[in-house]
Design a protein around this motif. Structure first.
Motif, mmCIF file in Angstrom:
data_model
loop_
_atom_site.group_PDB
_atom_site.id
_atom_site.type_symbol
_atom_site.label_atom_id
_atom_site.label_comp_id
_atom_site.label_asym_id
_atom_site.label_seq_id
_atom_site.Cartn_x
_atom_site.Cartn_y
_atom_site.Cartn_z
ATOM 1 N N ALA A 64 93.274 99.682 -75.192
ATOM 2 C CA ALA A 64 94.642 99.190 -75.005
ATOM 3 C C ALA A 64 95.602 99.790 -76.018
ATOM 4 O O ALA A 64 96.803 99.901 -75.760
ATOM 5 C CB ALA A 64 94.670 97.666 -75.091
ATOM 6 N N LEU A 65 95.050 100.194 -77.179
ATOM 7 C CA LEU A 65 95.895 100.778 -78.216
ATOM 8 C C LEU A 65 95.772 102.297 -78.297
ATOM 9 O O LEU A 65 96.156 102.903 -79.290
ATOM 10 C CB LEU A 65 95.577 100.134 -79.570
ATOM 11 C CG LEU A 65 95.906 98.633 -79.639
ATOM 12 C CD1 LEU A 65 95.473 98.047 -80.976
ATOM 13 C CD2 LEU A 65 97.394 98.379 -79.390
ATOM 14 N N GLY A 66 95.238 102.902 -77.215
ATOM 15 C CA GLY A 66 95.382 104.344 -77.083
ATOM 16 C C GLY A 66 94.172 105.227 -77.188
ATOM 17 O O GLY A 66 94.305 106.456 -77.175
ATOM 18 N N ASP A 67 92.951 104.663 -77.261
ATOM 19 C CA ASP A 67 91.753 105.507 -77.306
ATOM 20 C C ASP A 67 91.176 105.622 -75.898
ATOM 21 O O ASP A 67 90.559 104.681 -75.400
ATOM 22 C CB ASP A 67 90.716 104.897 -78.251
ATOM 23 C CG ASP A 67 89.445 105.733 -78.340
ATOM 24 O OD1 ASP A 67 89.348 106.768 -77.648
ATOM 25 O OD2 ASP A 67 88.549 105.351 -79.112
ATOM 26 N N PRO A 68 91.349 106.775 -75.236
ATOM 27 C CA PRO A 68 90.886 106.898 -73.843
ATOM 28 C C PRO A 68 89.373 106.828 -73.696
ATOM 29 O O PRO A 68 88.868 106.496 -72.629
ATOM 30 C CB PRO A 68 91.430 108.263 -73.407
ATOM 31 C CG PRO A 68 91.579 109.037 -74.678
ATOM 32 C CD PRO A 68 91.938 108.019 -75.740
ATOM 33 N N ARG A 174 103.183 102.739 -73.099
ATOM 34 C CA ARG A 174 103.262 103.095 -71.680
ATOM 35 C C ARG A 174 102.089 103.959 -71.215
ATOM 36 O O ARG A 174 101.551 103.773 -70.127
ATOM 37 C CB ARG A 174 104.576 103.813 -71.393
ATOM 38 C CG ARG A 174 104.759 104.150 -69.911
ATOM 39 C CD ARG A 174 106.095 104.786 -69.646
ATOM 40 N NE ARG A 174 107.157 103.896 -70.078
ATOM 41 C CZ ARG A 174 108.296 104.306 -70.639
ATOM 42 N NH1 ARG A 174 108.507 105.585 -70.840
ATOM 43 N NH2 ARG A 174 109.212 103.439 -70.984
ATOM 44 N N HIS A 175 101.668 104.912 -72.025
ATOM 45 C CA HIS A 175 100.605 105.838 -71.612
ATOM 46 C C HIS A 175 99.301 105.604 -72.374
ATOM 47 O O HIS A 175 98.463 106.498 -72.462
ATOM 48 C CB HIS A 175 101.071 107.282 -71.794
ATOM 49 C CG HIS A 175 102.326 107.591 -71.034
ATOM 50 N ND1 HIS A 175 102.363 107.593 -69.657
ATOM 51 C CD2 HIS A 175 103.583 107.870 -71.450
ATOM 52 C CE1 HIS A 175 103.601 107.877 -69.257
ATOM 53 N NE2 HIS A 175 104.360 108.047 -70.321
ATOM 54 N N ALA A 176 99.131 104.404 -72.910
ATOM 55 C CA ALA A 176 97.951 104.118 -73.729
ATOM 56 C C ALA A 176 96.647 104.319 -72.970
ATOM 57 O O ALA A 176 95.653 104.771 -73.537
ATOM 58 C CB ALA A 176 98.021 102.695 -74.279
#
Length: 200
Positions: A64-68, A174-176
């Motif tokens: 959710a905080l950006g680690d794909p 938005r793109h997390a």
């Protein structure tokens, strides 16, 4: 907005109006507070299934905080749940650990992160005002009676403050799901995960 029912409706309207990425972080915050509370219970009162969801919840936070890379871990964690004994329609005849508030909130947060649906974030939020949780808190008060309506209102006001906090970072989030630069994700962890996890 004087009743907890009004505040429940307002939280749901606010969640409907926000982005899927905001819903995912919001749901993770709700689940984290319940999980942290559960982890402080006496060992005899802790549920093994709930504690076993801690890695899944940590992965939800990371994603959710950006680690794909966390997307795969969340998928795997939910698959293990869906294929396991705790996901059933056996009613009272089956294991009920998945209905424990922290467990249910963690599972709903994982679904909210993956799918971004309003209903999933709402379900996670509802666990924070779950009657079982408040009833337990009331019993834990040392001889003090808990005003249930006040407790519900306070919790829902907390939900609205959390939504304000996360929505203020909606552009960055938005793109997390697809990954964020480390220079973006690290401040988000400090500015969002820490306050959303606070039990105060």
């Amino acid at each position: 907005m004087n009743t907890w029912q009004d505040l429940v409706a307002l939280v749901e309207v606010r969640l409907e109006a926000t982005s899927p990425s905001v819903r995912g972080v919001f749901a993770a915050g709700v689940a984290e507070r319940l999980m942290s509370w559960h982890e402080t219970l006496p060992e005899a009162e802790q549920a093994a299934f709930t504690l076993g969801l801690r890695p899944l919840l940590n992965s939800v936070w990371e994603g959710a905080l950006g680690d794909p890379a966390a997307f795969t871990a969340v998928n795997r964690g939910l698959a293990e749940y869906v294929l396991g004994d705790h996901c059933h329609n056996d009613g009272q005849a089956g294991p009920d650990d998945a209905h424990e508030p922290a467990a249910a909130a963690s599972l709903n947060a994982a679904y909210a992160y993956l799918f971004g649906c309003t209903e999933l974030a709402v379900w996670a939020s509802r666990r924070a005002v779950d009657g079982q949780h408040l009833e337990y808190l009331a019993k834990r008060e040392e001889g003090c009676l808990l005003d249930t309506d006040k407790a519900l209102i306070d919790e829902l006001k907390r939900r609205l403050r959390d939504l304000d906090l996360v929505a203020a970072r909606s552009t960055e989030l938005r793109h997390a799901l697809f990954g964020l630069p480390i220079l973006t994700s690290i401040p988000l962890r400090v500015d969002l995960r820490t306050p959303l996890s606070s039990r105060d």
